[in-house]
Design a protein around this motif. Sequence first.
Motif, PDB file in Angstrom:
ATOM      1  N   HIS A  43      -8.652  -2.781  -5.908  1.00 55.41           N
ATOM      2  CA  HIS A  43      -7.407  -2.429  -6.353  1.00 55.41           C
ATOM      3  C   HIS A  43      -7.043  -2.950  -8.038  1.00 55.41           C
ATOM      4  O   HIS A  43      -6.316  -1.949  -8.555  1.00 55.41           O
ATOM      5  CB  HIS A  43      -6.479  -3.413  -5.661  1.00 55.41           C
ATOM      6  CG  HIS A  43      -6.461  -2.973  -4.018  1.00 55.41           C
ATOM      7  ND1 HIS A  43      -6.329  -1.517  -3.757  1.00 55.41           N
ATOM      8  CD2 HIS A  43      -6.085  -3.638  -2.874  1.00 55.41           C
ATOM      9  CE1 HIS A  43      -5.950  -1.630  -2.556  1.00 55.41           C
ATOM     10  NE2 HIS A  43      -6.100  -2.702  -1.887  1.00 55.41           N
TER      11      HIS A  43
ATOM     12  N   ALA B  13      -1.125  -5.678  -4.722  1.00 52.70           N
ATOM     13  CA  ALA B  13      -1.851  -5.475  -3.812  1.00 52.70           C
ATOM     14  C   ALA B  13      -3.052  -6.215  -3.827  1.00 52.70           C
ATOM     15  O   ALA B  13      -3.770  -6.918  -3.014  1.00 52.70           O
ATOM     16  CB  ALA B  13      -2.058  -3.968  -3.338  1.00 52.70           C
TER      17      ALA B  13
ATOM     18  N   SER C  77       0.913  -1.074  -0.031  1.00 46.29           N
ATOM     19  CA  SER C  77       0.020  -0.050   0.050  1.00 46.29           C
ATOM     20  C   SER C  77       0.790   1.061  -0.132  1.00 46.29           C
ATOM     21  O   SER C  77       0.572   2.170  -0.777  1.00 46.29           O
ATOM     22  CB  SER C  77      -0.878  -0.114   1.228  1.00 46.29           C
ATOM     23  OG  SER C  77      -1.581   1.085   1.245  1.00 46.29           O
TER      24      SER C  77
ATOM     25  N   LEU D 136      -0.486  -1.976  -7.242  1.00 42.63           N
ATOM     26  CA  LEU D 136      -1.911  -2.131  -6.937  1.00 42.63           C
ATOM     27  C   LEU D 136      -2.289  -3.394  -7.377  1.00 42.63           C
ATOM     28  O   LEU D 136      -3.263  -4.330  -6.885  1.00 42.63           O
ATOM     29  CB  LEU D 136      -3.011  -1.087  -7.724  1.00 42.63           C
ATOM     30  CG  LEU D 136      -2.960   0.414  -7.020  1.00 42.63           C
ATOM     31  CD1 LEU D 136      -3.543   1.286  -7.993  1.00 42.63           C
ATOM     32  CD2 LEU D 136      -3.414   0.504  -5.723  1.00 42.63           C
TER      33      LEU D 136
END
Length: 480
Positions: A267, A251, A232, A248
């Motif tokens: 995400h 993530a 993050s 992202l």
Amino acid sequence: METGTGNGANDPRGAGRGSGRRRARLVTGVLLGLLVACVGAGGLLWLTRPQPLPAPPPEPGPAQLATAAVTSGVPAALPHLAALIAERERHLRTRPEDARAWALLGLAYVEQGRRTADAAHYPTAERALRTSMRLLPHGNAGALEGMAALANARRDFRAARTWGEAALKVDRKRWTTHSLLIEAYTGLNDYKAAQSTLERLQKLHSGTAVMARSAAVYWDRGWREDAAATLSDAAASAGAPAERAAWLERAGQLAWERGDREVALQHLEEAVRLDPDLRAAQAGQARALAALGRTTEALNAYRVALAEQPSPGYALELGELYESLGLDQAAQVQYDMLRAQVRNAAAGGVDEELVLGRLEADHGDPDEAVLRLRAEWRKQPGIAVADALGWALHRAQEHEEALRFAERATDKEHGGGVRSALYAYHRGMIEKTLGLHGPARRHLREALLINPYFSPLWAPSAREALDELGEPPQVEPPAA
């Protein structure tokens, strides 16, 4: 008697002339003073006047952006990579002896191959890197590092380790090489080396690429919250859209592995918005959409990802989704496509034996899977290979040996700290077959606890197996 002295001392005309000269000198002095004062004031005004701001530096072009990305270990946008490759090739037509330009060209081709899953780029990358080493045989850390990146992309982790360690002998402080070595050590199941290399890397650099690599190591060690928080931070600190999209996507993958379908989808959708060429994010969207019951959207997302990036892993996932829907013929099309993709990858030097072994174990010939995965284990004994080989042995009715490999994949003592629902499911099913009902219940429940949606095909199988096992028998306490 008068004498003529000629000095005019007593001559009124001489006195007048002297006074006039003094007045002239005085006036001249005053005028010169005023002139100097005016000049000084003008100079002061010139010095203090508002100066025009310097022109801002020109915005970096696509090739420059790609250069900055590939040399600092962060993902580059596909159009920028294409511009960099074209620019370097033009440069090398006029300066073919530029070893560093050849190394950069090779690294750009590696990244392009990785982004597109097109193994045809890798032989071109290797030729460029070897040309660089021929032109500059000593001290060429850039080309050595490029060869390590190429070997990792081909899943040849032994070669990646060799090249990476050679690059560090040239430049011990080259932090991007440390990152590549962590990937190689992980693929070889050398988690101690990966951890110590990460510690050195974190002392050398602190950018987003280091954050992302740290998150991967944390995930392998089972530190899911640390991994998610670090990724993050990397996404929040990223500069270019392609870089932020890549973090992202990772993530989103971590959220998916935890069973957080909505967070994962959020995400991944943002990653696709930032970088529409990021097919890994589109495949991730497909997983999350399938888990949310949005099957038609999931199928479409898989098709789009596969159309632009023919990854064998995506083909296996799509085939299993079709199979879970009872569409066996459509599933078989994907499995056949996977085999063709593996052959194409092998022509470019890419090792896809792991995914092919998984396919054969579940949807083809388990004995063939065992042969392939035993060879893969001898070559690079990572956790993913241990899990796949254990499962293939189970499918081939070699349950005792299968359990030994399944334990390696899930036992922290052997580096298997990663919390994988699929690995836990495989171990639980092997234990169930061996009559180890207590451990089987524990591991099947663990699989569904980690991610209740880990597979459209195997998550329902885990629930069915738990139902068959039932609750553990009640044991009467011993009599007092």
